[in-house]
Design a protein around this motif. Structure first.
Motif, short mmCIF file in Angstrom:
data_model
loop_
_atom_site.label_atom_id
_atom_site.label_comp_id
_atom_site.label_asym_id
_atom_site.label_seq_id
_atom_site.Cartn_x
_atom_site.Cartn_y
_atom_site.Cartn_z
N GLU A 348 0.84 -1.19 0.00
CA GLU A 348 0.00 0.00 0.00
C GLU A 348 0.87 1.25 0.00
O GLU A 348 2.01 1.23 0.47
N VAL A 349 0.34 2.33 -0.53
CA VAL A 349 0.95 3.64 -0.36
C VAL A 349 -0.19 4.63 -0.09
O VAL A 349 -1.18 4.66 -0.81
N THR A 350 -0.07 5.35 1.01
CA THR A 350 -1.06 6.36 1.37
C THR A 350 -0.53 7.73 0.96
O THR A 350 0.61 8.08 1.28
N ARG A 351 -1.36 8.49 0.27
CA ARG A 351 -0.93 9.79 -0.26
C ARG A 351 -1.81 10.91 0.30
O ARG A 351 -3.03 10.76 0.44
N LEU A 352 -1.17 12.03 0.59
CA LEU A 352 -1.86 13.25 1.00
C LEU A 352 -1.37 14.37 0.11
O LEU A 352 -0.17 14.63 0.01
N VAL A 353 -2.31 15.02 -0.57
CA VAL A 353 -1.99 16.12 -1.49
C VAL A 353 -2.66 17.39 -0.97
O VAL A 353 -3.86 17.38 -0.68
N THR A 354 -1.89 18.44 -0.83
CA THR A 354 -2.46 19.70 -0.36
C THR A 354 -2.03 20.85 -1.26
O THR A 354 -0.94 20.82 -1.85
N ILE A 355 -2.89 21.83 -1.38
CA ILE A 355 -2.55 23.09 -2.05
C ILE A 355 -2.56 24.18 -0.98
O ILE A 355 -3.55 24.33 -0.27
N VAL A 356 -1.44 24.88 -0.84
CA VAL A 356 -1.33 25.91 0.18
C VAL A 356 -1.19 27.28 -0.50
O VAL A 356 -0.61 27.38 -1.60
N ILE A 406 1.97 23.14 -4.20
CA ILE A 406 1.36 21.81 -3.99
C ILE A 406 2.35 20.95 -3.22
O ILE A 406 3.52 20.84 -3.58
N TRP A 407 1.85 20.34 -2.14
CA TRP A 407 2.66 19.41 -1.34
C TRP A 407 2.12 18.00 -1.54
O TRP A 407 0.92 17.74 -1.37
N TYR A 408 3.01 17.06 -1.88
CA TYR A 408 2.65 15.65 -2.01
C TYR A 408 3.36 14.86 -0.91
O TYR A 408 4.58 14.79 -0.89
N LEU A 409 2.60 14.27 0.00
CA LEU A 409 3.18 13.44 1.07
C LEU A 409 2.77 11.99 0.84
O LEU A 409 1.63 11.72 0.42
N LEU A 483 -6.02 25.42 0.64
CA LEU A 483 -7.09 25.55 -0.34
C LEU A 483 -7.66 24.21 -0.77
O LEU A 483 -8.77 24.15 -1.31
N PHE A 484 -6.91 23.13 -0.50
CA PHE A 484 -7.29 21.82 -1.06
C PHE A 484 -6.55 20.75 -0.27
O PHE A 484 -5.36 20.89 0.02
N LYS A 485 -7.26 19.67 0.08
CA LYS A 485 -6.63 18.51 0.70
C LYS A 485 -7.25 17.24 0.11
O LYS A 485 -8.47 17.12 0.06
N LEU A 486 -6.40 16.34 -0.32
CA LEU A 486 -6.85 15.06 -0.86
C LEU A 486 -6.01 13.95 -0.23
O LEU A 486 -4.78 14.01 -0.24
N MET A 487 -6.68 12.95 0.34
CA MET A 487 -5.99 11.79 0.90
C MET A 487 -6.61 10.52 0.34
O MET A 487 -7.83 10.41 0.24
N PHE A 488 -5.77 9.56 -0.02
CA PHE A 488 -6.27 8.29 -0.53
C PHE A 488 -5.20 7.21 -0.37
O PHE A 488 -4.02 7.51 -0.13
N THR A 489 -5.63 5.97 -0.50
CA THR A 489 -4.72 4.82 -0.43
C THR A 489 -4.69 4.12 -1.77
O THR A 489 -5.73 3.91 -2.40
N GLN A 490 -3.49 3.77 -2.22
CA GLN A 490 -3.29 3.08 -3.50
C GLN A 490 -2.67 1.72 -3.23
O GLN A 490 -1.80 1.59 -2.37
N PHE A 491 -3.11 0.71 -3.95
CA PHE A 491 -2.57 -0.64 -3.80
C PHE A 491 -1.66 -0.99 -4.98
O PHE A 491 -1.84 -0.49 -6.09
N THR A 492 -0.70 -1.87 -4.72
CA THR A 492 0.18 -2.32 -5.78
C THR A 492 0.80 -3.67 -5.38
O THR A 492 0.84 -4.01 -4.20
#
Length: 599
Positions: A348-356, A406-409, A483-492
């Motif tokens: 799994e990889v969990t991602r958090l994307v924000t726009i500041v 944009i921050w990608y964690l 201004l924006f927050k997106l969090m999701f989990t991706q499988f591989t």
């Protein structure tokens, strides 16, 4: 389509005139409407326009295969798309409703507190952000295939490590190590010995030593043999090597460190680049354009419903059919609608994307508009077991308006702990940029230990983002606006520590086949690619594309073996930000496909 990102041609009209516009056709769904009809037959049907599939389509088309390349989405990129805000909203809806084609993702959380401040088309948000090392097989392929002509690249020179509540810029060159006053003489000697070992790993003595430690954790190896301190090990393993796990073994870690070192100063004072206006989604479009030049046919909004391996007929959702003489290749997200197939969920990889609402220029070097930040294990209040990796894209990246970033964690931790870790990392990023920001009114007092004088007489601050212990009680005068927050989990199914090694992808593919057989899905005759890995570089993309190519053609001997009509030209990969540029000499013997880092 009501909302879409501007196409490559629309973004760079001035550059298109110098790129043989009469030769380069428009791609359906980008500059012109989708083709009204589907061809009656093709050699290879590829479903999904992700980066691996797009590289494969271009390779096959230039080899002479008749390729039909479709995507069920109204945009290019598939699982590694670059999307607008409105497209992200629709994507989240599909993920959370478990729609066909989105089973590789889960738990998409979207928060837009100030929608009136966001113009959807002004943003290019990557589902799987990546950086491109200067010495890499993908960059070699971009040059060899001439696909780089459809792209713009910019440099990344700042790699930061978070430790003791401060962000330190890495010392990775001999000059920086010798002039770093924070390092003792013994530490400098140990680091130089390790760097020499990395560069000369293939001599007889070093190869034998590496063989003895092929299962030894890298952290243990360098601690015992080179007596490095924890902070130095963190920089080497997690920031320079970009390892996503503390359990990485010595050969894999060494290959990652070497990847960085041999990439540094190839085209300038930086080790890596990124594509402007978006990451893998942008590069995917470039390879799709190349495939179109070679004769491939493209259709978006086209969903594969079934494939009959006996009659070789592929049926699409709109009722059209095409006869496939050779192979059907599918992205995991493009499985036929009647299939029970779901991607392997081993990793799994969990991602958090924000726009500041801040330019975050304090993290960038002059001329740069991007940076990498790494939180090593146990460096966050959440006591993170795995590192949290961060990619920061500023307004000069073409992905967001001026004054924003944009921050990608991301992390390979699982479940709710993963979300806690990335949120903890986000909090530390917020605190640091407010402390460092010139707008905060907080002046950082520097002393002689903070400044280093280079051999050329120039002076620079050791820590480009300085957050010493004395600043922990600082209370900013402002608040950071999200201004924006997106969090999701991706499988591989791809190992998070895998480098450009065929064994990694052969193993992942076998697991996908086993999973498919266990599900009883009627997908005979379809070859599946993998979901994107947790890797934040492009390592593995060309490797997987070549394996798929070999499964169709029989070998990869003629993979992009093309004599272009302008072979004698000297080409450039241009950095359009200020005067920085990365020049590529096509006749440079050093620049070859040499990024197989499996030692």
């Amino acid at each position: 389509m009501a909302d879409r990102r501007p196409s490559m041609a629309e973004r760079r009209p001035s550059m298109q005139n110098s790129r043989r516009p009469s030769v380069i056709p428009h791609l359906a769904g980008i500059e012109k409407p989708v083709l009204p009809t589907t061809p009656d037959e093709c050699d290879v049907l590829i479903c999904g326009t992700g980066l691996v599939e797009s590289v494969l389509a271009a390779a096959l088309a230039w080899q002479g295969s008749n390729v039909l390349h479709v995507d069920s989405n109204p945009y290019y990129g598939d699982t590694c798309s670059t999307l607008t805000i409105e497209q992200i909203k629709a994507w989240c809806h599909h993920v959370n409703s478990n729609s066909p084609g989105f089973h590789g993702f889960t738990k998409a959380l979207l928060y837009i507190p100030r929608p009136n401040k966001l113009n959807s088309k002004d943003y290019s948000i990557d589902l799987t952000p990546r950086i491109l090392f200067a010495k890499s097989d993908l960059l070699s392929l971009l040059i060899k295939s001439r696909v780089f002509r459809y792209l713009e690249f910019q440099s990344i020179s700042n790699f930061h490590t978070f430790e003791n509540d401060s962000f330190g810029k890495m010392s990775s060159s001999k000059e920086e190590i010798f002039t770093d006053q924070s390092l003792s003489l013994s530490s400098k000697r140990s680091l130089m010995k390790l760097m020499k070992f990395v560069f000369e790993y293939d001599n007889e003595e070093n190869a034998a030593l590496l063989a003895q430690h092929k299962t030894t954790p890298f952290v243990k190896f360098v601690e015992e043999k080179y007596r490095l301190l924890p902070g130095q090990i963190n920089e080497l393993c997690y920031t320079l090597g970009l390892s996503s796990t503390p359990d990485i073994q010595t050969p894999q870690a060494m290959s990652r460190i070497r990847r960085y070192l041999i990439s540094f100063n190839v085209y300038g004072n930086f080790p890596a680049l990124y594509s402007k206006f978006g990451g893998p989604g942008e590069i995917s479009q470039g390879f799709c354009r190349s495939a179109a030049v070679a004769g491939a046919t493209y259709k978006l909004d086209t969903t594969l419903q079934s494939f009959d391996s006996e009659t070789k007929l592929a049926t699409f959702k709109d009722g059209t059919k095409v006869k496939v003489s050779e192979k059907v290749v599918c992205s995991p997200s493009q499985a036929p609608t009647g299939s029970q197939y779901t991607p392997e969920r081993k990793y799994e990889v969990t991602r958090l994307v924000t726009i500041v609402e801040k330019s975050c220029k304090e993290w960038f070097s002059d001329g740069d508009s991007a940076a990498v930040v790494v939180f090593p294990p146990n460096s966050l209040p959440s006591l993170n077991k795995f590192p949290v990796q961060v990619m920061i894209m500023g307004p000069g990246s073409g992905c967001c308006p001026n004054g924003q970033c944009i921050w990608y964690l991301s992390t390979i931790e699982k479940g709710e702990k993963a979300r806690l870790d990335v949120e903890s990392g986000l909090k530390k990023l917020e605190e640091s940029i407010l402390r460092e920001s010139e707008d905060s009114g907080f002046d950082v007092a520097l002393n002689d230990e903070d400044i280093v004088v280079r051999p050329d007489g120039t002076a620079s601050v050791i820590n480009s983002v300085k957050l010493g212990k004395s600043y922990k009680e600082f209370v900013p005068k402002e608040k950071l606006t999200f201004l924006f927050k997106l969090m999701f989990t991706q499988f591989t199914s791809v190992e998070p520590f895998g480098v450009a090694s065929e064994s990694v992808y052969r193993r992942a593919s076998k697991e996908e086949v086993s999973s498919l057989a266990a599900s009883g899905a009627p997908d005979k005759g379809i070859v599946y690619s993998n979901m994107p890995s947790a890797e934040i570089s492009y390592d593995g993309i060309v490797t997987e594309a070549k394996l798929l190519y070999t499964s169709i053609v029989g070998s990869d001997d003629d993979f992009f073996d093309v004599d272009f009509e302008d072979e004698d030209e000297t080409d450039q990969i241009s950095n359009q930000n200020n005067n920085d540029s990365a020049i590529v000499d096509e006749d440079d013997e050093e620049f070859k496909d040499e990024m197989d880092f499996e030692l």
